[in-house]
Design a protein around this motif. Structure first.
Motif, PDB file in Angstrom:
ATOM      1  N   TYR A 122     -18.191 -11.559   0.641  1.00  0.00           N
ATOM      2  CA  TYR A 122     -18.096 -10.202   1.199  1.00  0.00           C
ATOM      3  C   TYR A 122     -19.405  -9.744   1.843  1.00  0.00           C
ATOM      4  O   TYR A 122     -19.393  -9.174   2.934  1.00  0.00           O
ATOM      5  N   ALA A 123     -20.522  -9.988   1.166  1.00  0.00           N
ATOM      6  CA  ALA A 123     -21.805  -9.529   1.716  1.00  0.00           C
ATOM      7  C   ALA A 123     -22.072 -10.155   3.083  1.00  0.00           C
ATOM      8  O   ALA A 123     -22.541  -9.477   4.013  1.00  0.00           O
ATOM      9  N   GLN A 124     -21.743 -11.437   3.228  1.00  0.00           N
ATOM     10  CA  GLN A 124     -21.964 -12.110   4.513  1.00  0.00           C
ATOM     11  C   GLN A 124     -21.038 -11.556   5.595  1.00  0.00           C
ATOM     12  O   GLN A 124     -21.437 -11.449   6.761  1.00  0.00           O
ATOM     13  N   TYR A 125     -19.820 -11.217   5.232  1.00  0.00           N
ATOM     14  CA  TYR A 125     -18.922 -10.574   6.183  1.00  0.00           C
ATOM     15  C   TYR A 125     -19.519  -9.242   6.631  1.00  0.00           C
ATOM     16  O   TYR A 125     -19.538  -8.915   7.824  1.00  0.00           O
ATOM     17  N   PHE A 126     -19.978  -8.442   5.668  1.00  0.00           N
ATOM     18  CA  PHE A 126     -20.561  -7.130   5.977  1.00  0.00           C
ATOM     19  C   PHE A 126     -21.755  -7.299   6.911  1.00  0.00           C
ATOM     20  O   PHE A 126     -21.886  -6.569   7.907  1.00  0.00           O
ATOM     21  N   ILE A 127     -22.628  -8.238   6.602  1.00  0.00           N
ATOM     22  CA  ILE A 127     -23.812  -8.455   7.434  1.00  0.00           C
ATOM     23  C   ILE A 127     -23.426  -8.915   8.840  1.00  0.00           C
ATOM     24  O   ILE A 127     -23.967  -8.419   9.839  1.00  0.00           O
ATOM     25  N   SER A 128     -22.483  -9.848   8.934  1.00  0.00           N
ATOM     26  CA  SER A 128     -22.045 -10.339  10.251  1.00  0.00           C
ATOM     27  C   SER A 128     -21.462  -9.219  11.093  1.00  0.00           C
ATOM     28  O   SER A 128     -21.752  -9.100  12.295  1.00  0.00           O
ATOM     29  N   ALA A 136     -14.574  -2.219   5.740  1.00  0.00           N
ATOM     30  CA  ALA A 136     -13.552  -1.618   4.882  1.00  0.00           C
ATOM     31  C   ALA A 136     -12.358  -2.553   4.730  1.00  0.00           C
ATOM     32  O   ALA A 136     -11.787  -2.684   3.638  1.00  0.00           O
ATOM     33  N   VAL A 137     -11.972  -3.211   5.817  1.00  0.00           N
ATOM     34  CA  VAL A 137     -10.880  -4.188   5.757  1.00  0.00           C
ATOM     35  C   VAL A 137     -11.290  -5.371   4.885  1.00  0.00           C
ATOM     36  O   VAL A 137     -10.505  -5.842   4.052  1.00  0.00           O
ATOM     37  N   SER A 138     -12.510  -5.852   5.047  1.00  0.00           N
ATOM     38  CA  SER A 138     -12.982  -6.962   4.231  1.00  0.00           C
ATOM     39  C   SER A 138     -13.001  -6.583   2.752  1.00  0.00           C
ATOM     40  O   SER A 138     -12.663  -7.401   1.884  1.00  0.00           O
ATOM     41  N   LEU A 139     -13.378  -5.338   2.458  1.00  0.00           N
ATOM     42  CA  LEU A 139     -13.395  -4.876   1.073  1.00  0.00           C
ATOM     43  C   LEU A 139     -11.988  -4.842   0.498  1.00  0.00           C
ATOM     44  O   LEU A 139     -11.752  -5.283  -0.638  1.00  0.00           O
ATOM     45  N   ALA A 154      -9.501  -6.622   1.489  1.00  0.00           N
ATOM     46  CA  ALA A 154      -9.063  -8.014   1.372  1.00  0.00           C
ATOM     47  C   ALA A 154      -9.655  -8.680   0.127  1.00  0.00           C
ATOM     48  O   ALA A 154      -8.987  -9.489  -0.530  1.00  0.00           O
ATOM     49  N   ALA A 155     -10.889  -8.341  -0.200  1.00  0.00           N
ATOM     50  CA  ALA A 155     -11.516  -8.896  -1.402  1.00  0.00           C
ATOM     51  C   ALA A 155     -10.813  -8.379  -2.654  1.00  0.00           C
ATOM     52  O   ALA A 155     -10.566  -9.138  -3.604  1.00  0.00           O
ATOM     53  N   ILE A 156     -10.483  -7.100  -2.680  1.00  0.00           N
ATOM     54  CA  ILE A 156      -9.766  -6.524  -3.818  1.00  0.00           C
ATOM     55  C   ILE A 156      -8.397  -7.167  -3.956  1.00  0.00           C
ATOM     56  O   ILE A 156      -7.943  -7.474  -5.065  1.00  0.00           O
ATOM     57  N   ARG A 157      -7.736  -7.390  -2.831  1.00  0.00           N
ATOM     58  CA  ARG A 157      -6.413  -8.005  -2.829  1.00  0.00           C
ATOM     59  C   ARG A 157      -6.460  -9.484  -3.237  1.00  0.00           C
ATOM     60  O   ARG A 157      -5.500 -10.048  -3.745  1.00  0.00           O
ATOM     61  N   GLY A 158      -7.622 -10.124  -3.027  1.00  0.00           N
ATOM     62  CA  GLY A 158      -7.770 -11.535  -3.352  1.00  0.00           C
ATOM     63  C   GLY A 158      -7.670 -12.441  -2.147  1.00  0.00           C
ATOM     64  O   GLY A 158      -7.621 -13.664  -2.288  1.00  0.00           O
ATOM     65  N   ALA A 159      -7.665 -11.871  -0.943  1.00  0.00           N
ATOM     66  CA  ALA A 159      -7.572 -12.664   0.279  1.00  0.00           C
ATOM     67  C   ALA A 159      -8.937 -13.064   0.811  1.00  0.00           C
ATOM     68  O   ALA A 159      -9.029 -13.869   1.743  1.00  0.00           O
ATOM     69  N   LEU A 160     -10.002 -12.513   0.246  1.00  0.00           N
ATOM     70  CA  LEU A 160     -11.374 -12.865   0.631  1.00  0.00           C
ATOM     71  C   LEU A 160     -12.185 -13.049  -0.645  1.00  0.00           C
ATOM     72  O   LEU A 160     -12.207 -12.138  -1.484  1.00  0.00           O
ATOM     73  N   PRO A 161     -12.834 -14.197  -0.833  1.00  0.00           N
ATOM     74  CA  PRO A 161     -13.670 -14.382  -2.025  1.00  0.00           C
ATOM     75  C   PRO A 161     -14.793 -13.347  -2.073  1.00  0.00           C
ATOM     76  O   PRO A 161     -15.447 -13.092  -1.058  1.00  0.00           O
ATOM     77  N   TRP A 162     -15.010 -12.768  -3.238  1.00  0.00           N
ATOM     78  CA  TRP A 162     -16.056 -11.753  -3.367  1.00  0.00           C
ATOM     79  C   TRP A 162     -17.422 -12.299  -2.966  1.00  0.00           C
ATOM     80  O   TRP A 162     -18.261 -11.569  -2.442  1.00  0.00           O
ATOM     81  N   LYS A 163     -17.640 -13.580  -3.198  1.00  0.00           N
ATOM     82  CA  LYS A 163     -18.945 -14.179  -2.881  1.00  0.00           C
ATOM     83  C   LYS A 163     -19.221 -14.170  -1.383  1.00  0.00           C
ATOM     84  O   LYS A 163     -20.384 -14.316  -0.964  1.00  0.00           O
TER      85      LYS A 163
END
Length: 212
Positions: free
Chosen positions: A77-83, A61-64, A66-75
């Motif tokens: 996100y899936a790897q963050y979720f999996i990790s 949820a935090v990674s999501l 951060a992606a919306i905010r622009g602090a994490l590249p959307w590309k």
């Protein structure tokens, strides 16, 4: 590629220790106030340890948000979720090996509307705090972001522990499901509402800090 791999490893490790600490505290016999504080402490420590590498999310949820905010590249996100999910599942296996996890029938049931409210509010508060203290340019380089993030989780556990899981984190819900202490329906509801909380925090941050 190598830099991204470092981030995924850090997210895996941080999520592992968060879920492992939650499981051993809940089911290892240390459910006192100090035990509950330990959950906030381990998150704080892991955020300080890995924040400069991966952002120290340890939470889809935090990674999501951060992606919306622009602090994490959307590309990424899936790897963050999996990790994060792999860290949670491995931690669940370690907990089941080390302590006696109670059968699912002994876990209290929750009123779904109350659970939704509790999980949403504190997941939102957690993600909002992460974005404001750890990603905002106006407070860049501050030394309190880890303490603030860990404190939100601690406050949430004390505030909502009687009427919701107090996960505030889809990876924690997946970890508890992997331990066999909650059913898939409850895990799914918690995961979904936590992600919605992250989405809400991300868009509100963008609205409030539109120039950041």
């Amino acid at each position: 590629m190598k830099e991204n791999l470092k981030k995924y490893i850090v997210e895996f490790i941080g999520t592992f220790f968060l879920v492992f600490t939650i499981g051993t505290i809940l089911f290892g016999g240390n459910q006192s106030i100090t035990g509950m504080l330990g959950i906030g402490f381990i998150l704080m420590v892991m955020v300080y340890a890995g924040g400069h590498i991966s952002g120290g999310h340890y939470n889809p949820a935090v990674s999501l948000s951060a992606a919306i905010r622009g602090a994490l590249p959307w590309k990424n996100y899936a790897q963050y979720f999996i990790s994060q999910t792999l860290g949670a599942v491995l931690a669940a296996c370690a907990v089941k090996y080390l302590v006696v996890v109670p059968p699912i029938e002994t876990i209290p049931t929750f009123d779904i509307p109350a659970l939704l409210i509790g999980e949403f509010l504190f997941t939102f508060a957690l993600c909002y705090t992460v974005l404001l203290t750890a990603t905002s340019k106006s407070v860049e380089g501050n030394s309190y972001y880890g303490l603030a993030i860990g404190s939100v989780v601690t406050a949430g556990i004390f505030s909502t522990g009687t009427f919701c899981l107090g996960a505030f984190n889809p990876a924690v819900a997946i970890g508890l499901l992997s331990m066999g202490v909650i059913r898939i329906k409850l895990a799914g509801i918690t995961l979904l509402i936590d992600l919605i909380g992250g989405i809400a925090a991300g868009f509100l941050y963008k609205f409030i800090n539109c120039d950041d």
